[in-house]
Design a protein around this motif. Structure first.
Motif, PDB file in Angstrom:
ATOM      1  N   ASP A 188       0.845  -1.201   0.000  1.00 41.27           N
ATOM      2  CA  ASP A 188       0.000   0.000   0.000  1.00 41.27           C
ATOM      3  C   ASP A 188       0.885   1.258   0.000  1.00 41.27           C
ATOM      4  O   ASP A 188       1.366   1.698   1.049  1.00 41.27           O
ATOM      5  CB  ASP A 188      -0.912  -0.055   1.243  1.00 41.27           C
ATOM      6  CG  ASP A 188      -1.681   1.240   1.476  1.00 41.27           C
ATOM      7  OD1 ASP A 188      -1.669   2.130   0.602  1.00 41.27           O
ATOM      8  OD2 ASP A 188      -2.306   1.355   2.558  1.00 41.27           O
TER       9      ASP A 188
ATOM     10  N   SER B 119       0.440 -16.477  15.363  1.00 43.95           N
ATOM     11  CA  SER B 119      -0.836 -16.064  15.975  1.00 43.95           C
ATOM     12  C   SER B 119      -1.128 -17.010  17.120  1.00 43.95           C
ATOM     13  O   SER B 119      -0.722 -18.182  17.084  1.00 43.95           O
ATOM     14  CB  SER B 119      -1.963 -16.147  14.950  1.00 43.95           C
ATOM     15  OG  SER B 119      -3.215 -16.069  15.599  1.00 43.95           O
TER      16      SER B 119
ATOM     17  N   TYR C 206      -7.123 -19.725   8.057  1.00 41.79           N
ATOM     18  CA  TYR C 206      -6.199 -18.862   8.813  1.00 41.79           C
ATOM     19  C   TYR C 206      -5.504 -19.666   9.911  1.00 41.79           C
ATOM     20  O   TYR C 206      -4.281 -19.610  10.063  1.00 41.79           O
ATOM     21  CB  TYR C 206      -6.973 -17.683   9.420  1.00 41.79           C
ATOM     22  CG  TYR C 206      -6.095 -16.686  10.143  1.00 41.79           C
ATOM     23  CD1 TYR C 206      -5.395 -15.714   9.444  1.00 41.79           C
ATOM     24  CD2 TYR C 206      -5.950 -16.728  11.531  1.00 41.79           C
ATOM     25  CE1 TYR C 206      -4.584 -14.793  10.106  1.00 41.79           C
ATOM     26  CE2 TYR C 206      -5.143 -15.819  12.195  1.00 41.79           C
ATOM     27  CZ  TYR C 206      -4.469 -14.845  11.479  1.00 41.79           C
ATOM     28  OH  TYR C 206      -3.666 -13.942  12.140  1.00 41.79           O
TER      29      TYR C 206
ATOM     30  N   PRO D 209       0.590 -13.078  18.461  1.00 39.39           N
ATOM     31  CA  PRO D 209      -0.360 -12.151  19.096  1.00 39.39           C
ATOM     32  C   PRO D 209      -1.731 -12.793  19.292  1.00 39.39           C
ATOM     33  O   PRO D 209      -2.144 -13.646  18.508  1.00 39.39           O
ATOM     34  CB  PRO D 209      -0.474 -11.001  18.067  1.00 39.39           C
ATOM     35  CG  PRO D 209       0.566 -11.272  17.011  1.00 39.39           C
ATOM     36  CD  PRO D 209       0.843 -12.741  17.059  1.00 39.39           C
TER      37      PRO D 209
END
Ligand SMILES: NC(=O)c1ccc[n+]([C@@H]2O[C@H](COP(=O)([O-])OP(=O)(O)OC[C@H]3O[C@@H](n4cnc5c(N)ncnc54)[C@H](O)[C@@H]3O)[C@@H](O)[C@H]2O)c1
Length: 272
Positions: A44, A160, A174, A204
């Motif tokens: 981005d 994760s 995921y 996290p």
């Protein structure tokens, strides 16, 4: 040893993938604010420019490169450019990952047929696995030869808590992709340690970022997930800064194949 020496990251040449937002931006900020020389890779361009401007305003040495982490050639070139600037490559935050859609239950605890496992679109499964583990592999492959040559380096992958914890509200693709990341870290840690390169992960819990189209920014989602945290709230990106500095600095020098859970107790499975 003083904490200023133990956690010293000044001058470390650092790459952060997906660092224009959320967790990557917090890791980039922690490094830049403490004197590291940071290059952020992100797809981005506008977000990247804003992130670089923000971190520079805080006094950091920061650059941005528009890089798509799915593109191995682009990663190779951008990583080589960082090294060619003269500072080598000391630290890599391999952080990019995408959400995998909703889980099999909704937050009102219903069981919609549409999200049943047998209805998981193959395209979604392929896209999430290819991004979350495939791009991680490409990113680390682009960085590792430089670190091996230098016989030094720290690679920090964002896994994760859902790599080990089962999830009602998070899609199977995921969860499976992050389990792959977590185990890749352990396997790779053994190989890379031979070259004095450390590979570790930060896992996290739910963190309020733009992931999944920003659905975690919804106060209702935060109130819902907050209830499952013994600490009483979801995480913020800056909650990851301590773990980032630990793994990047001499304080983490004997950490190899570790996964640091930063989840406010979410994984303990209690409901406050
Ligand atoms: N937010 C959470 O609750 C949470 C929890 C556990 C793990 N994670 C992981 O943390 C990592 C970062 O997620 P986040 O929550 O900060 O997300 P985020 O959406 O806030 O940031 C993601 C960044 O990735 C960039 N990006 C997207 N596609 C890209 C591509 N092809 N190439 C390069 N950059 C690209 C985006 O532009 C954006 O800047 C991911 O691996 C995610 O799985 C997040």
């Amino acid at each position: 040893m003083k904490s200023s020496e133990l956690f010293d990251v000044a001058g470390l040449s650092t790459v952060v993938t997906a660092g224009a937002s959320g967790i990557g931006l917090a890791c980039a900020e922690a490094m830049a604010a403490n004197g590291a020389d940071v290059t952020i890779f992100d797809i981005d361009g506008a977000g990247l420019a804003a992130a670089v401007e923000r971190l520079k305003a805080g006094g950091g040495a920061v650059r941005g490169e528009v890089v798509d982490v799915r593109d191995k050639a682009a990663l190779d070139a951008a990583m080589a450019e960082v090294v060619a600037r003269g500072g080598g490559l000391d630290v890599l935050f391999a952080n990019a990952g995408i959400s995998g859609g909703p889980g099999f239950r909704t937050t009102d605890l219903s069981w919609p047929e549409a999200t049943a496992f047998e209805n998981l679109p193959t395209e979604l499964w392929d896209r999430v696995l290819s991004f979350n583990i495939g791009s991680m592999v490409k990113t680390i492959q682009a960085a590792l030869p430089h670190m091996k040559r230098a016989r030094a380096g720290s690679i920090i992958a964002t896994s994760s808590c859902s790599a080990t914890k089962t999830e009602l509200f998070v899609g199977s693709a995921y969860v499976a992709s992050k389990a792959a990341v977590a185990h890749l870290v352990r396997q790779l840690a053994i190989e890379a340690a031979h070259y004095n390169v450390r590979v570790n992960a930060i896992a996290p819990g739910p963190i309020v970022t733009n992931i999944g189209g920003g659905r975690l920014k919804d106060p209702a989602a935060q109130a819902h997930f907050g209830k499952y945290h013994p600490m009483g709230r979801m995480g913020r990106p800056d909650d990851l800064m301590g773990a980032a500095l630990l793994l990047a600095s001499p304080a983490g020098r004997h950490m190899c194949g570790a996964e640091i859970l930063v989840d406010g107790g979410f994984t303990l499975g209690t409901l406050n």
